[in-house]
Motif scaffolding. Structure first.
Motif, PDB file in Angstrom:
ATOM      1  N   PRO A   1     -13.021  11.603  33.402  1.00 44.56           N
ATOM      2  CA  PRO A   1     -12.159  10.794  34.265  1.00 44.56           C
ATOM      3  C   PRO A   1     -12.904   9.574  34.783  1.00 44.56           C
ATOM      4  O   PRO A   1     -14.109   9.557  34.918  1.00 44.56           O
ATOM      5  CB  PRO A   1     -11.812  11.766  35.404  1.00 44.56           C
ATOM      6  CG  PRO A   1     -12.925  12.750  35.420  1.00 44.56           C
ATOM      7  CD  PRO A   1     -13.331  12.916  33.976  1.00 44.56           C
TER       8      PRO A   1
ATOM      9  N   THR B   1      -1.459  11.465  30.603  1.00 44.83           N
ATOM     10  CA  THR B   1      -1.891  10.480  29.603  1.00 44.83           C
ATOM     11  C   THR B   1      -3.354  10.130  29.850  1.00 44.83           C
ATOM     12  O   THR B   1      -3.901  10.417  30.926  1.00 44.83           O
ATOM     13  CB  THR B   1      -1.023   9.199  29.660  1.00 44.83           C
ATOM     14  OG1 THR B   1      -1.284   8.401  28.508  1.00 44.83           O
ATOM     15  CG2 THR B   1      -1.303   8.379  30.911  1.00 44.83           C
ATOM     16  N   ASP B   2      -3.959   9.484  28.886  1.00 47.71           N
ATOM     17  CA  ASP B   2      -5.349   9.039  29.038  1.00 47.71           C
ATOM     18  C   ASP B   2      -5.348   7.731  29.843  1.00 47.71           C
ATOM     19  O   ASP B   2      -5.301   6.639  29.287  1.00 47.71           O
ATOM     20  CB  ASP B   2      -5.981   8.835  27.663  1.00 47.71           C
ATOM     21  CG  ASP B   2      -7.453   8.451  27.746  1.00 47.71           C
ATOM     22  OD1 ASP B   2      -7.986   8.408  28.877  1.00 47.71           O
ATOM     23  OD2 ASP B   2      -8.060   8.204  26.691  1.00 47.71           O
ATOM     24  N   PHE B   3      -5.405   7.884  31.158  1.00 46.07           N
ATOM     25  CA  PHE B   3      -5.339   6.710  32.032  1.00 46.07           C
ATOM     26  C   PHE B   3      -6.460   5.726  31.760  1.00 46.07           C
ATOM     27  O   PHE B   3      -6.286   4.511  31.897  1.00 46.07           O
ATOM     28  CB  PHE B   3      -5.395   7.148  33.500  1.00 46.07           C
ATOM     29  CG  PHE B   3      -4.282   8.061  33.911  1.00 46.07           C
ATOM     30  CD1 PHE B   3      -2.985   7.584  34.040  1.00 46.07           C
ATOM     31  CD2 PHE B   3      -4.520   9.402  34.185  1.00 46.07           C
ATOM     32  CE1 PHE B   3      -1.948   8.420  34.423  1.00 46.07           C
ATOM     33  CE2 PHE B   3      -3.498  10.248  34.567  1.00 46.07           C
ATOM     34  CZ  PHE B   3      -2.213   9.761  34.677  1.00 46.07           C
ATOM     35  N   ALA B   4      -7.632   6.232  31.363  1.00 46.75           N
ATOM     36  CA  ALA B   4      -8.782   5.358  31.135  1.00 46.75           C
ATOM     37  C   ALA B   4      -8.540   4.395  29.991  1.00 46.75           C
ATOM     38  O   ALA B   4      -9.157   3.323  29.933  1.00 46.75           O
ATOM     39  CB  ALA B   4     -10.026   6.204  30.858  1.00 46.75           C
TER      40      ALA B   4
ATOM     41  N   SER C   1      -9.720  15.268  35.179  1.00 47.64           N
ATOM     42  CA  SER C   1      -9.561  15.485  33.744  1.00 47.64           C
ATOM     43  C   SER C   1      -8.252  16.183  33.413  1.00 47.64           C
ATOM     44  O   SER C   1      -7.607  15.875  32.399  1.00 47.64           O
ATOM     45  CB  SER C   1     -10.738  16.318  33.216  1.00 47.64           C
ATOM     46  OG  SER C   1     -11.946  15.622  33.352  1.00 47.64           O
TER      47      SER C   1
ATOM     48  N   LEU D   1      -3.976  13.216  41.181  1.00 48.81           N
ATOM     49  CA  LEU D   1      -4.043  11.759  41.085  1.00 48.81           C
ATOM     50  C   LEU D   1      -4.274  11.187  42.473  1.00 48.81           C
ATOM     51  O   LEU D   1      -3.723  11.689  43.458  1.00 48.81           O
ATOM     52  CB  LEU D   1      -2.732  11.178  40.549  1.00 48.81           C
ATOM     53  CG  LEU D   1      -2.226  11.631  39.186  1.00 48.81           C
ATOM     54  CD1 LEU D   1      -0.799  11.142  38.974  1.00 48.81           C
ATOM     55  CD2 LEU D   1      -3.133  11.118  38.081  1.00 48.81           C
TER      56      LEU D   1
ATOM     57  N   ALA E   1      -5.301  13.795  33.340  1.00 42.62           N
ATOM     58  CA  ALA E   1      -5.289  13.009  32.107  1.00 42.62           C
ATOM     59  C   ALA E   1      -4.784  13.844  30.940  1.00 42.62           C
ATOM     60  O   ALA E   1      -4.032  13.358  30.086  1.00 42.62           O
ATOM     61  CB  ALA E   1      -6.688  12.472  31.816  1.00 42.62           C
TER      62      ALA E   1
ATOM     63  N   TRP F   1      -8.161   9.858  38.983  1.00 44.09           N
ATOM     64  CA  TRP F   1      -7.522  11.067  38.468  1.00 44.09           C
ATOM     65  C   TRP F   1      -8.608  12.049  38.045  1.00 44.09           C
ATOM     66  O   TRP F   1      -9.776  11.696  37.878  1.00 44.09           O
ATOM     67  CB  TRP F   1      -6.642  10.711  37.266  1.00 44.09           C
ATOM     68  CG  TRP F   1      -7.410  10.022  36.164  1.00 44.09           C
ATOM     69  CD1 TRP F   1      -8.034  10.578  35.092  1.00 44.09           C
ATOM     70  CD2 TRP F   1      -7.677   8.610  36.088  1.00 44.09           C
ATOM     71  NE1 TRP F   1      -8.655   9.628  34.341  1.00 44.09           N
ATOM     72  CE2 TRP F   1      -8.451   8.412  34.915  1.00 44.09           C
ATOM     73  CE3 TRP F   1      -7.320   7.503  36.864  1.00 44.09           C
ATOM     74  CZ2 TRP F   1      -8.888   7.140  34.526  1.00 44.09           C
ATOM     75  CZ3 TRP F   1      -7.768   6.252  36.470  1.00 44.09           C
ATOM     76  CH2 TRP F   1      -8.523   6.077  35.322  1.00 44.09           C
TER      77      TRP F   1
ATOM     78  N   ARG G   1     -10.507  15.177  25.668  1.00 47.72           N
ATOM     79  CA  ARG G   1     -10.285  14.039  26.559  1.00 47.72           C
ATOM     80  C   ARG G   1     -11.590  13.482  27.097  1.00 47.72           C
ATOM     81  O   ARG G   1     -12.530  14.225  27.380  1.00 47.72           O
ATOM     82  CB  ARG G   1      -9.420  14.461  27.752  1.00 47.72           C
ATOM     83  CG  ARG G   1      -8.002  14.826  27.354  1.00 47.72           C
ATOM     84  CD  ARG G   1      -7.174  13.594  27.123  1.00 47.72           C
ATOM     85  NE  ARG G   1      -5.849  13.927  26.598  1.00 47.72           N
ATOM     86  CZ  ARG G   1      -4.826  13.099  26.605  1.00 47.72           C
ATOM     87  NH1 ARG G   1      -4.967  11.879  27.097  1.00 47.72           N
ATOM     88  NH2 ARG G   1      -3.665  13.439  26.086  1.00 47.72           N
TER      89      ARG G   1
ATOM     90  N   ARG H   1      -1.951   0.843  35.237  1.00 47.51           N
ATOM     91  CA  ARG H   1      -2.052   2.216  35.748  1.00 47.51           C
ATOM     92  C   ARG H   1      -1.196   2.353  37.002  1.00 47.51           C
ATOM     93  O   ARG H   1      -1.686   2.297  38.130  1.00 47.51           O
ATOM     94  CB  ARG H   1      -3.520   2.555  36.068  1.00 47.51           C
ATOM     95  CG  ARG H   1      -4.436   2.580  34.855  1.00 47.51           C
ATOM     96  CD  ARG H   1      -5.871   2.845  35.285  1.00 47.51           C
ATOM     97  NE  ARG H   1      -6.808   2.492  34.224  1.00 47.51           N
ATOM     98  CZ  ARG H   1      -8.099   2.231  34.428  1.00 47.51           C
ATOM     99  NH1 ARG H   1      -8.592   2.276  35.667  1.00 47.51           N
ATOM    100  NH2 ARG H   1      -8.876   1.924  33.420  1.00 47.51           N
TER     101      ARG H   1
ATOM    102  N   SER I   1      -8.858  19.813  27.405  1.00 46.43           N
ATOM    103  CA  SER I   1      -9.339  18.525  27.910  1.00 46.43           C
ATOM    104  C   SER I   1     -10.856  18.418  27.846  1.00 46.43           C
ATOM    105  O   SER I   1     -11.402  17.314  27.736  1.00 46.43           O
ATOM    106  CB  SER I   1      -8.864  18.309  29.352  1.00 46.43           C
ATOM    107  OG  SER I   1      -9.479  19.220  30.232  1.00 46.43           O
TER     108      SER I   1
END
Length: 292
Positions: free
Chosen positions: A285, A145-148, A138, A125, A141, A136, A282, A155, A278
Motif C-alpha cells: 500500500p 482496485t490497485d489505488f497505487a 493492502s 481507506l 486494494a 489504504w 498486489r 483517487r 494480496s
C-alpha cells in the motif's frame, strides 16, 4: 461569483428540490385537485406551513434574503427535513462553522499510516475532502482496485464508483451505492463552496454520467456513518461487508472507512482468502498528498 451568493443560489435550489418532492397530502394540506405547473408544493404552501409570508419565502428561495435561524428551523419542519438535510440547510445559509480560507494539501499522518498497516483483517481507506482516497491498506486494494496504479488526482471514491468499470461492477446494487456517494458529496459541498477541486469533480462527473447529473440536481444529502454493502469480487465471489466511517480527531477533514465481516461468516473467510491473495498478487500500500 462569491461564496455567499453561490451558497444562496444552492440554498434556493435545495428548497425547490425539497418542496418538489412533497405533495399537499404528505404534509397535511388539502389538495384542490387543480393541475399544477410544477410538481410538489407551491411556494405559498411552504410559506403557510412555516408560518411566514409568501413574499418572505420567495425572497429566501431566490437568494435575495438571508433567513434567520428560527426561519430555517420552521422551513426544515415544513419540508419534513431529516437531520442531515437540516444540517445541510443551515450550512448553505451560513449558519454553520465557516470553512478555512486556504486549504493546504491533504497529507497522511504517520500514525494513520501505521493504523492502516495494522488493520490486517479489515479493508480500510483513509478518506479526505470530497471522498478523496488518501491512503489504504493492502486488503482494501485487493478488494476494490490497485489505488497505487492510479494518478493521485483520480483517487476519489465517488469518481471510481461512476467512471471505473471494474469498481462500478463490484457493487451488486450499484445505484444505491452511487446515489449514497452523491448524497455524501453534496453534504460535503456546504463546507467548501468555492473549492475548485470539488467544482472540477462535479463538472467532470456531470458531463460523463447522466445519472450523476440527475442525482446531483436532486439535492439529496446524507452523512457518512455506517451501512452494509454487497460486492461481487472476481476472486472470492459475493461478499457482504459492514462499513463504518470514523472521524480523525487530529484532522476533522479526514475519515477512516473500515469494512468488516462477522467472524465465522462466508465473508470473513473471503477476506482471509483475499489477504493471502494480496500478499502475492498486489503491491504494498501507498499514499500521497492530494492538493486542496
Amino acid at each position: 461569483m462569491s461564496g455567499t451568493h453561490a451558497q444562496r443560489d444552492e440554498l434556493g435550489e435545495f428548497l425547490k428540490a425539497r418542496r418538489a418532492a412533497l405533495t399537499p397530502g404528505a404534509v397535511g394540506l388539502p389538495d384542490p385537485g387543480t393541475p399544477r405547473r410544477v410538481p410538489g408544493l407551491r411556494r405559498e404552501e411552504v410559506a403557510r406551513l412555516a408560518a411566514i409570508s409568501t413574499d418572505y419565502y420567495t425572497r429566501v428561495e431566490q437568494g435575495r434574503l438571508q433567513a434567520s435561524a428560527p426561519v430555517l428551523e420552521a422551513l426544515a419542519r415544513a419540508l419534513r427535513l431529516d437531520d442531515d438535510q437540516r444540517a445541510y440547510l443551515h450550512g448553505l445559509a451560513g449558519k454553520g462553522p465557516a470553512p478555512p480560507r486556504r486549504r493546504t494539501a491533504q497529507r497522511v499522518r504517520p500514525q494513520s499510516r501505521r493504523l492502516l498497516d495494522q488493520l490486517t483483517e479489515a479493508p480500510a481507506l483513509l478518506l479526505g475532502r470530497h471522498m478523496d482516497i488518501l491512503a489504504w491498506n493492502s486488503l482494501a486494494a485487493a478488494l476494490i482496485t490497485d489505488f497505487a496504479a492510479l494518478p493521485e488526482n483520480q483517487r476519489n471514491y465517488v469518481r471510481l464508483a461512476f467512471v471505473d468499470p471494474s469498481v462500478r461492477g463490484l457493487f451488486t446494487d450499484w445505484e444505491s451505492t452511487a446515489r449514497a456517494c452523491v448524497a455524501f458529496l453534496r453534504m460535503d459541498a456546504t463546507q467548501y463552496p468555492d473549492d475548485a477541486r470539488l467544482a472540477a469533480l462535479v463538472g467532470e462527473l456531470s458531463v460523463r454520467d447522466p445519472d450523476f447529473r440527475t442525482w446531483w440536481a436532486a439535492h439529496d444529502v446524507a452523512s457518512k456513518t455506517s451501512g452494509t454493502k454487497t460486492m461481487r469480487h472476481p476472486v472470492v465471489g459475493e461478499i457482504v461487508l459492514d462499513w463504518e466511517v470514523l472521524s480523525c480527531a487530529a484532522d476533522p477533514e479526514q475519515q477512516l472507512m473500515v469494512m468488516t465481516a462477522e467472524p465465522g461468516s462466508a465473508a470473513h473467510e473471503a477476506l482471509r482468502i483475499l489477504t493471502s491473495w494480496s500478499a502475492t498478487e498486489r503491491p504494498a500500500p501507498r499514499d500521497g498528498a492530494v492538493s486542496g
